[in-house]
Design an enzyme around this catalytic site. Sequence first.
Site, PDB file in Angstrom:
ATOM      1  N   TRP A 169     -17.761  -6.827 -30.989  1.00 36.06           N
ATOM      2  CA  TRP A 169     -18.944  -7.193 -31.735  1.00 36.06           C
ATOM      3  C   TRP A 169     -19.063  -7.207 -33.602  1.00 36.06           C
ATOM      4  CZ3 TRP A 169     -22.569  -2.061 -31.583  1.00 36.06           C
ATOM      5  CH2 TRP A 169     -22.044  -0.786 -32.357  1.00 36.06           C
ATOM      6  N   THR A 210     -14.323   0.973 -28.221  1.00 39.08           N
ATOM      7  CA  THR A 210     -13.886   0.860 -29.953  1.00 39.08           C
ATOM      8  C   THR A 210     -14.075  -0.770 -30.320  1.00 39.08           C
ATOM      9  OG1 THR A 210     -12.046   2.015 -29.298  1.00 39.08           O
ATOM     10  CG2 THR A 210     -12.034   0.414 -31.521  1.00 39.08           C
ATOM     11  N   GLU A 211     -15.004  -0.331 -30.800  1.00 32.66           N
ATOM     12  CA  GLU A 211     -16.019  -2.080 -31.133  1.00 32.66           C
ATOM     13  C   GLU A 211     -16.411  -3.299 -30.653  1.00 32.66           C
ATOM     14  OE1 GLU A 211     -16.668  -1.860 -34.751  1.00 32.66           O
ATOM     15  OE2 GLU A 211     -14.747  -0.379 -35.043  1.00 32.66           O
ATOM     16  N   LEU A 212     -16.476  -2.673 -29.765  1.00 31.54           N
ATOM     17  CA  LEU A 212     -17.527  -2.938 -28.064  1.00 31.54           C
ATOM     18  C   LEU A 212     -16.286  -4.196 -27.191  1.00 31.54           C
ATOM     19  CD1 LEU A 212     -20.544  -3.342 -28.488  1.00 31.54           C
ATOM     20  CD2 LEU A 212     -19.529  -1.575 -27.533  1.00 31.54           C
TER      21      LEU A 212
END
Lengths: 425, 422
Positions: free
Chosen positions: A298, A143-145
């Site tokens: 990220w 999730t979300e890097l």
Amino acid sequence: MASVCFYFQVHQPYRLREYTVFDSGSDYFDDNKNSQICRKVAEKCYLPANSLMLELIRKYKGQFKISYSITGVLLEQLEMYAPEVLASFQELAQTGCVEFIAETYYHSLSSLYSEQEFMEQIILHKETIERLFGQTPRVFRNTELIYNNYISELIGKIGGFSAIITEGVDRILGHRSPNFVYRPSGDNNMKLLLKNYRLSDDIAFRFSNRDWSEWPLHAPKFAKWVNDVNGCGFVVNLFMDYETFGEHQWESTGIFNFLKHLPQEILKHRDNDFKTPSEAAAAYDDSDVVDVPHTISWADVERDISAWRGNKMQCCALAEIYRLEKTVKETGDDDIINDWRRLQTSDHFYYMCTKWFSDGDVHKYFNPYESPYDSYINFMNVLDNLDTRCRTALYEKQIVNSEKRIQNSEDRIQNVESPVGDGNF
Amino acid sequence: MKVFMLGWEFPPFISGGLGTACYGLTKAMSQAGTEIAFVLPTLTDGGSVDYMKILNADGISSSQKTGFTNVRFITVTSPLKPYIFSQRRKFFAKNEKKCSKICSFDSNFSKNEQNYGENIYEQVNKYAEKVSHIADVESFDVVHSHDWMTFPAGVAAAQNSGKPLVVHVHSTEFDRSGENINQTIYDIERYGMYEAQKIVAVSNYTRNMIINRYGVAAEKITVVHNGIENDNHFVPEKAIEKRDKIVLFLGRITFQKGPDYFIAAAKKVLEKISNVKFIMAGDGDMLHRMIEYAAELGIGHKVFFTKFLRGANVEKMYRMADLYVMPSVSEPFGIAPLEAVKNGVPALISKQSGISEILINALKVDFWDVNQMANKITAALKYPPMSQTLRENGRNEMKKFRWEDAAFKINEIYKQILTIAG
């Protein structure tokens, strides 16, 4: 050699309905709004972008390749609200030029709270991808890097993954370039693919910004930047939200046109090609270990987790939902477990962020609430109800169990008594 | 720059936000080098023949004197008092339907009854006449009038001197009275707005009201938000020990402030949590009705009325409160929630207010949405991390409400109209 590696994040959360402390229903989600948004994004982005991707894949006969990570919660919504989008993803899957990446089914932050839940959600997502697209994911993105050493360890434990995708954060890379393949610290055979955030954000964020010195961005100019990597890197990892095409950057900005001409411009240079993440991981040796003791992501300029854990409300809401894990699972009630998991989607916590509150900004764009306080109130009211449901369910289960126990002992008593009653005198 | 400024209340003689605003604004303007002759009506002794007194900041207490070096205060004997009018009118509108004359009150309503003349119109005109005499002997570049009661005086001063007029709207008749407006006051307001070269509105909310209700051209109106005194006010971290949570309403108990919505919301909150008390600190024409209303709803033992609080008691109240609620039906600005936030109390404010445009770290609700009001009150009491976040972020946000900025904007307005006037 410069391999362009496209990965698109495709996700929509289940947004909550307005839920006050006076509500008591177990219908937490705003089906109407969710279907509307799903339809809208399908029209503006998913359908036209998918059809363009399909066209490009066919045109370049296997030379143009891309990858997707589609969250479980979106796949469910597409099945309900926009089945034609799901069908077009399936059509893309059949071309052999599209790779599907694994993540947590619920786009959750479970990696930071529960090892057990994290693994369960990844397996659930993996199985869903296998079922819908006929391929087994070999690359993982969180999730979300969100990434750190511990997360790579967990992914190694699950097994079957050749690479993990995360952000090419300057502070973890130091002088190193994101255009190489790396490996996680620790003892496993996986590789790390790091996002080239400059080139990715040129498309995802700056493309239509008229204040940007490079505006307007055309395919030849972008291809030149990619060519510049030759000699000092192997891969250009362009990772972005799929909604960039048509939703964040509207069609009128020329984003589809840009994409349409990009493969041709990239392929003009004979050293360039397109690779999917697992191909990139297989093709290039890792050049170094990347050690990430502190969690990265990220998001925002900080590229840390402060977008979801930046204030007390967020920390409290997250702590509360994972505190419920044991209770939720004990109920064995699929509806409860499913609702609990849908509440784990990271967007709910992103809405509570007060970091950029004063400036407006991208947070506002994605936020269905007027303020982070409103989103917290709504979320906590729902969570409170879920908590009550859990306790009720467990209480009922307990009653049923004790009734069973009573029944059993009565039966036993009768069994003991009956021979007596028969009288063997 | 010399300003002939007309106000109608100033600390310590205040009953509302206007006095606080005039205080903060003139202080900041004075510090920026603007010279101000501040004219204000005083009741004082009814029979006094001297209608005018010139004070060199002696009228205000010594602790407040600093910063007012460029301000001279001129008091004019007059019975003008803003809120008395609206409160009484409301009372009469509800109790004697036929009553149309605003000032024909029974004497037991006010000690100062004898000071009121036949009607407001006459009073403000009398005041205007007195003020214009003062204007004749004063020298200034611009006239600045605060709210309707001084508008005719401002117009007269501007006409006599040939100087431009700025009217500053802190509230309109629609804020004070809803739809049952007093035509005379409305006419006076509109007259001032039309005669002025420029109008200062305390919020976009008020600016829209002036455009829509008074038919004034939008470009004539500039929004200048109020500030607050950031006096490094020390707020004790530790709240006062108490058993129950406390939700605070602090303000006049009048129609404009929406006290009835507060009580209706209290009723709903109490259905969910029992260890909470609701305190209504303030006075006003709806006080008795509110006491009855709370009793009627069966929550009389949970709603407490303290009447008007001052100084240390206000501070103590803030230290006890877990949440401040401003359920105003129509609030042109709303300095009170800023005071609460400054004192470390999270605020829930109505969206029908100027302050909700700019205060970010507050809970917001439509004044009529009792369900949401109760929901948010309950949440604020139930989920402590939110109150903590509101408190921390709120205190930081207070730094942006600066009177210096307001004074700067107003100075720009003066420059602009003086340039046009040539």
